[in-house]
Design a protein around this motif. Structure first.
Motif, PDB file in Angstrom:
ATOM      1  N   VAL A   8       0.679  -1.260   0.143  1.00 45.71           N
ATOM      2  CA  VAL A   8      -0.234  -0.135   0.186  1.00 45.71           C
ATOM      3  C   VAL A   8       0.314   0.938   0.342  1.00 45.71           C
ATOM      4  N   ARG A   9       2.052   1.073  -0.172  1.00 47.45           N
ATOM      5  CA  ARG A   9       3.328   2.550   0.127  1.00 47.45           C
ATOM      6  C   ARG A   9       3.641   2.295  -0.971  1.00 47.45           C
ATOM      7  N   GLY A  10       3.862   3.904  -1.447  1.00 44.72           N
ATOM      8  CA  GLY A  10       4.142   4.170  -2.674  1.00 44.72           C
ATOM      9  C   GLY A  10       5.693   5.115  -2.630  1.00 44.72           C
ATOM     10  N   SER A  11       6.122   5.027  -3.507  1.00 45.05           N
ATOM     11  CA  SER A  11       7.333   5.515  -3.634  1.00 45.05           C
ATOM     12  C   SER A  11       8.552   4.622  -3.696  1.00 45.05           C
ATOM     13  N   ILE A  12       8.810   3.996  -2.750  1.00 39.37           N
ATOM     14  CA  ILE A  12       9.894   3.317  -1.588  1.00 39.37           C
ATOM     15  C   ILE A  12       9.367   2.467  -0.895  1.00 39.37           C
ATOM     16  N   PRO A  13      10.410   1.422  -1.165  1.00 39.24           N
ATOM     17  CA  PRO A  13       9.687   0.581   0.413  1.00 39.24           C
ATOM     18  C   PRO A  13       9.954   0.553   1.181  1.00 39.24           C
ATOM     19  N   THR A  14       9.322   0.885   2.532  1.00 41.82           N
ATOM     20  CA  THR A  14       9.702   1.248   3.439  1.00 41.82           C
ATOM     21  C   THR A  14       9.604  -0.055   5.378  1.00 41.82           C
ATOM     22  N   PRO A  15      10.966  -0.356   5.139  1.00 40.30           N
ATOM     23  CA  PRO A  15      10.177  -1.596   5.887  1.00 40.30           C
ATOM     24  C   PRO A  15      10.995  -0.770   7.684  1.00 40.30           C
ATOM     25  N   GLY A  16      10.207  -1.138   9.105  1.00 38.25           N
ATOM     26  CA  GLY A  16      10.995  -0.805   9.969  1.00 38.25           C
ATOM     27  C   GLY A  16       9.845  -0.038  10.829  1.00 38.25           C
ATOM     28  N   PRO A  17      10.057  -0.464  11.928  1.00 37.35           N
ATOM     29  CA  PRO A  17       9.319  -0.500  13.211  1.00 37.35           C
ATOM     30  C   PRO A  17       8.060   0.653  13.143  1.00 37.35           C
ATOM     31  N   GLN A  18       8.007   1.519  12.416  1.00 35.95           N
ATOM     32  CA  GLN A  18       6.781   2.872  11.907  1.00 35.95           C
ATOM     33  C   GLN A  18       6.108   2.399  11.017  1.00 35.95           C
ATOM     34  N   HIS A  72       6.950   3.119 -13.425  1.00 38.86           N
ATOM     35  CA  HIS A  72       7.421   3.708 -12.352  1.00 38.86           C
ATOM     36  C   HIS A  72       8.216   2.094 -11.859  1.00 38.86           C
ATOM     37  N   PHE A  73       9.258   2.902 -10.521  1.00 40.56           N
ATOM     38  CA  PHE A  73      10.022   1.620 -10.236  1.00 40.56           C
ATOM     39  C   PHE A  73       9.001   1.140  -8.828  1.00 40.56           C
ATOM     40  N   ASP A  74       8.509   1.477  -8.543  1.00 40.81           N
ATOM     41  CA  ASP A  74       7.297   0.916  -7.332  1.00 40.81           C
ATOM     42  C   ASP A  74       6.186   0.365  -8.029  1.00 40.81           C
ATOM     43  N   HIS A  75       6.088   0.262  -8.515  1.00 43.80           N
ATOM     44  CA  HIS A  75       5.153  -0.501 -10.119  1.00 43.80           C
ATOM     45  C   HIS A  75       5.562  -1.625  -9.746  1.00 43.80           C
ATOM     46  N   ILE A  76       6.836  -1.967 -10.297  1.00 45.00           N
ATOM     47  CA  ILE A  76       6.791  -3.196 -11.207  1.00 45.00           C
ATOM     48  C   ILE A  76       7.980  -3.822 -10.305  1.00 45.00           C
ATOM     49  N   LEU A  77       8.145  -3.319  -9.581  1.00 39.76           N
ATOM     50  CA  LEU A  77       9.457  -4.317  -8.797  1.00 39.76           C
ATOM     51  C   LEU A  77       9.496  -5.146  -7.825  1.00 39.76           C
ATOM     52  N   GLY A  78       8.298  -5.428  -7.525  1.00 38.99           N
ATOM     53  CA  GLY A  78       7.822  -6.633  -7.548  1.00 38.99           C
ATOM     54  C   GLY A  78       7.872  -8.921  -8.200  1.00 38.99           C
ATOM     55  N   LEU A  79       7.657  -7.691  -9.360  1.00 35.30           N
ATOM     56  CA  LEU A  79       7.069  -9.429 -10.121  1.00 35.30           C
ATOM     57  C   LEU A  79       8.345  -9.878 -10.763  1.00 35.30           C
ATOM     58  N   PRO A  80       9.057  -9.243 -10.720  1.00 36.32           N
ATOM     59  CA  PRO A  80      10.854 -10.138 -11.201  1.00 36.32           C
ATOM     60  C   PRO A  80      10.983 -11.667  -9.929  1.00 36.32           C
ATOM     61  N   PHE A  81      10.155 -10.808  -8.685  1.00 36.05           N
ATOM     62  CA  PHE A  81       9.835 -11.603  -7.581  1.00 36.05           C
ATOM     63  C   PHE A  81       9.026 -11.953  -7.378  1.00 36.05           C
ATOM     64  N   PHE A  82       7.853 -12.502  -7.609  1.00 34.52           N
ATOM     65  CA  PHE A  82       6.932 -13.215  -8.434  1.00 34.52           C
ATOM     66  C   PHE A  82       7.195 -14.749  -8.442  1.00 34.52           C
ATOM     67  N   ALA A  83       6.460 -15.125  -7.583  1.00 35.96           N
ATOM     68  CA  ALA A  83       7.416 -16.662  -7.560  1.00 35.96           C
ATOM     69  C   ALA A  83       6.705 -18.021  -8.320  1.00 35.96           C
ATOM     70  N   PRO A  84       5.164 -17.713  -8.724  1.00 33.33           N
ATOM     71  CA  PRO A  84       4.497 -17.978 -10.210  1.00 33.33           C
ATOM     72  C   PRO A  84       5.292 -17.929 -11.739  1.00 33.33           C
ATOM     73  N   MET A  85       6.711 -16.584 -11.973  1.00 32.31           N
ATOM     74  CA  MET A  85       7.359 -16.569 -12.794  1.00 32.31           C
ATOM     75  C   MET A  85       7.414 -17.732 -12.965  1.00 32.31           C
ATOM     76  N   PHE A  86       8.544 -18.230 -12.542  1.00 32.00           N
ATOM     77  CA  PHE A  86       8.818 -19.159 -12.221  1.00 32.00           C
ATOM     78  C   PHE A  86       9.273 -20.706 -12.416  1.00 32.00           C
TER      79      PHE A  86
END
Length: 293
Positions: A8-18, A72-86
């Motif tokens: 649900v986040r935009g622009s860039i992943p933001t992992p962390g306690p906040q 934009h990268f924040d909308h496509i970055l997960g596809l190369p790591f989407f398990a069914p693609m393999f």
């Protein structure tokens, strides 16, 4: 129609306690239509965990349809790591992207190019193809799909999905409702496009105090998004594409303000802030939370 928010986040992943409660993955939403067809709305980093979940299920899907708002990268970055693609027995239909500046007409070649990803399109195990549409309205599974041009640097598009069971969803992210210069679509046009939808997912990345510094960045303020919801009158509105600097506590405040606005101004439904891991069941006259806080 079942709807799940995986990022649900935009622009860039933001992992962390906040950002743990609302989630730090970039945007990814999945829909399961009345006939079981799987649709993916954007392919941010939230898609990675969803792919792992699918592969662990008793019946992993054989196919899916990907609707990209833009590249934009924040909308496509997960596809190369989407398990069914393999998996060689998985098929992905990628639906055309409308953009002002795109070096390739085929969005697959921008993502799986062997430069930004270790695997090129020609060595990707899954079967992929770009679906072609002569019109702005087409069919996927049991649903009718429409799209609308949105206001974002480089171009973006929104979608309306009307399923055969009467449920519907409208997805309008990366969209500046009042951009500098001539808009690709006006708030009034977007409200007509979204009118009476079951769920309205809207970009609400900015607060009024973020303007004018971020005017022209291609995102809407909270009041603008709420006014669009009031005009469209969905069964529920979900505020989406959270600013990477917005903490969980700050999103709590936005959620309280949005809920109050919904109670005072909406005739049909509620307004919520998108939260990673939540699922909803949409029917012709209801929008029900079925998983999540």
């Amino acid at each position: 129609m079942d709807v799940t928010f995986h990022g649900v986040r935009g622009s860039i992943p933001t992992p962390g306690p906040q950002t743990m409660r609302y989630g730090g993955n970039t945007v990814a939403v999945s829909l399961v239509l009345a006939d079981g067809t799987l649709i993916l709305l954007d392919a941010g980093t939230g898609l990675r965990e969803f792919g792992k979940t699918l592969e662990l299920s008793d019946t992993p899907p054989a196919s899916a349809h990907l609707l990209l708002s833009h590249l934009h990268f924040d909308h496509i970055l997960g596809l190369p790591f989407f398990a069914p693609m393999f998996r060689e027995d998985f098929e992905l239909a990628v639906h055309p992207v409308v953009a002002d500046r795109a070096p390739e007409k085929d969005p697959r070649k921008l993502i799986f190019n062997g430069i930004h990803t270790p695997m090129g399109l020609e060595t990707l195990p899954a079967r992929t193809y770009v679906a072609q549409h002569e019109n702005e309205v087409w069919t996927i599974g049991s649903a009718r799909i429409q799209r609308i041009a949105l206001n974002h640097p480089g171009g973006s598009q929104g979608f309306r999905i009307d399923d055969a069971d009467g449920s519907s969803l409208t997805y309008l992210t990366d969209n500046e409702l009042h951009p500098p210069g001539a808009p690709r679509s006006t708030p009034e046009e977007q409200a007509r496009f979204s009118a009476g939808t079951g769920m309205l997912i809207t970009d609400a990345q900015l607060l009024p105090q973020d303007i004018p510094a971020k005017r022209g960045w291609g995102h809407s303020t909270l009041p603008e998004a709420l006014q669009l919801g009031r005009a469209a009158q969905p069964l529920c509105q979900v505020l989406f594409h959270h600013d990477p600097d917005r903490t969980d506590d700050q999103l709590d405040v936005i959620a309280e303000q949005a809920a109050q606005f919904g109670e005072e101004e909406f005739l049909r439904g509620q307004v919520v802030v998108a939260r990673e891991g939540t699922s909803y069941r949409l029917e012709s006259e209801s929008c029900e939370l079925i998983e999540g806080p």
